[in-house]
Write a protein that holds these residues in place. Structure first.
Motif, PDB file in Angstrom:
ATOM      1  N   ASP A 192     -20.368  -3.231 -23.108  1.00 37.15           N
ATOM      2  CA  ASP A 192     -18.629  -3.270 -24.340  1.00 37.15           C
ATOM      3  C   ASP A 192     -19.315  -1.730 -25.255  1.00 37.15           C
ATOM      4  N   ASN A 205     -11.020  -2.497 -30.076  1.00 37.41           N
ATOM      5  CA  ASN A 205     -11.381  -3.377 -29.419  1.00 37.41           C
ATOM      6  C   ASN A 205     -11.571  -4.748 -29.518  1.00 37.41           C
ATOM      7  N   LYS A 249      -7.847  -5.746 -26.561  1.00 35.62           N
ATOM      8  CA  LYS A 249      -8.464  -5.138 -25.606  1.00 35.62           C
ATOM      9  C   LYS A 249      -8.345  -3.995 -25.711  1.00 35.62           C
ATOM     10  N   TYR A 264     -10.180  -5.411 -17.628  1.00 34.54           N
ATOM     11  CA  TYR A 264     -11.290  -5.751 -18.783  1.00 34.54           C
ATOM     12  C   TYR A 264     -12.654  -6.631 -19.040  1.00 34.54           C
ATOM     13  N   ILE A 265     -13.252  -5.339 -19.324  1.00 39.10           N
ATOM     14  CA  ILE A 265     -15.249  -6.533 -19.160  1.00 39.10           C
ATOM     15  C   ILE A 265     -14.995  -6.475 -20.479  1.00 39.10           C
ATOM     16  N   THR A 266     -14.273  -6.023 -21.381  1.00 38.53           N
ATOM     17  CA  THR A 266     -13.863  -6.954 -23.039  1.00 38.53           C
ATOM     18  C   THR A 266     -12.774  -8.162 -22.621  1.00 38.53           C
ATOM     19  N   ASN A 318     -11.647  -1.099 -22.574  1.00 40.20           N
ATOM     20  CA  ASN A 318     -13.158  -1.063 -22.553  1.00 40.20           C
ATOM     21  C   ASN A 318     -14.014   0.388 -22.527  1.00 40.20           C
ATOM     22  N   THR A 319     -13.237   1.547 -24.184  1.00 41.21           N
ATOM     23  CA  THR A 319     -13.193   2.661 -24.052  1.00 41.21           C
ATOM     24  C   THR A 319     -14.042   3.249 -25.412  1.00 41.21           C
TER      25      THR A 319
END
Length: 304
Positions: free
Chosen positions: A35, A195, A187, A158-160, A189-190
């Motif tokens: 995250d 997020n 969402k 998106y890993i999120t 990622n950065t």
């Protein structure tokens, strides 16, 4: 055998899995973080230390002891982050549903086998592989199940993004008598302030009819409005972007009257007390650096 029973977020808690920070492993590399908030702290050199997180989690264990709650802890796996027990499974009614989580986190599920094995076979649910879901996105609320999701075509980027529409449909099929209501989450990622990793990062019910909410966590304004109408504007505590970033919506209810909250959440804790809640304050600021707080580290098994 464990007779599971979870109908909502706030009934009197009797048994819970509380994660552990022991043998949490070294500070991860940026590319191994799950995250954006963890990335931020790795880069700044402020990633939380194991000892500090152990002390924070023990403070929660003490509160559970005070209220006579049975606490299960995961088996310790060397160098493995096992803090967020909500991610690995969740309970609705008498069923435990194993989360299909990021593949790197499979070991965390093995660590709660001692709990899993105490549950009747027919109440242990493993969803099909295409159903992605984590417990932070799933909130039983009496006749409803609220689920945070993301259905954009860029979901794989998106890993999120942790819970997909396949899982929403599967949960509706498991509980046909309930109304499953899904909410599209914002969402990133950065940027941790843009997020909503899980639904409980921007919304949570408290007591019988109140809720904490952050408008910008929701992608679709009408879905946010639905929740405001459902609980009633006068029953809602709106949190700011900074409060969401610090995880103000991620507190945890022991009962309809008692809430565990982070001691720095001054504005929220004041409001809760004004509403008549007992607030048990604990230090949890180090754990929050990994974009999770009290609800994320607990997995309720039995509520009255």
């Amino acid at each position: 055998m464990l007779e599971l029973n979870i109908k909502n977020e706030t009934s009197r808690l009797r048994a819970v899995v509380l994660g552990t920070a022991k043998s949490n492993g070294p500070t991860p590399k940026v590319e191994d973080c799950y995250d954006p908030k963890s990335v931020e702290h790795v880069l700044a050199g402020t990633y939380p230390k194991e000892l500090d997180m152990i002390l924070e989690m023990e403070a929660v264990a003490e509160v559970f002891k005070k209220y006579d709650v049975t606490v299960f802890r995961p088996k310790i796996i060397e160098d493995c982050n096992q803090i967020f027990s909500r991610d690995i499974a969740f309970v609705i009614e008498e069923k435990i549903i194993r989360a299909n989580i990021l593949p790197d986190r499979e070991k965390e599920i093995e660590a709660i086998e001692s709990v899993w094995n105490q549950i009747k076979d027919e109440n242990r649910i493993v969803l099909p592989e295409e159903c992605h879901v984590e417990g932070g996105d799933v909130m039983p609320w009496n006749d409803y199940i609220f689920i945070g999701t993301y259905s954009g075509e860029d979901y794989p980027d998106y890993i999120t993004a942790r819970t997909n529409m396949d899982a929403v449909i599967a949960i509706q099929e498991l509980f046909p008598e309930k109304t499953v209501k899904s909410f599209e989450l914002r969402k990133s990622n950065t940027n941790a302030k843009e997020n909503a990793l899980h639904l409980d990062c921007c919304f949570q019910p408290v007591g019988k009819d109140k809720a904490i909410i952050h408008k910008n966590g929701f992608l679709v304004e009408s879905e946010y409005e639905w929740l405001v109408d459902f609980f009633g504007k006068e029953n809602i505590f709106e949190i700011t972007k900074d409060e969401m970033y610090n995880m103000n919506s991620n507190i945890f209810s022991i009962s309809e009257e008692v809430i565990i909250s982070e001691k720095n959440f001054t504005r929220l804790n004041t409001w809760l007390r004004e509403q008549g809640f007992t607030v048990e304050e604990v230090p949890y600021a180090e754990i929050s650096k990994q974009e999770g707080l009290l609800r994320c580290t607990t997995m309720p098994l039995i509520r009255d």
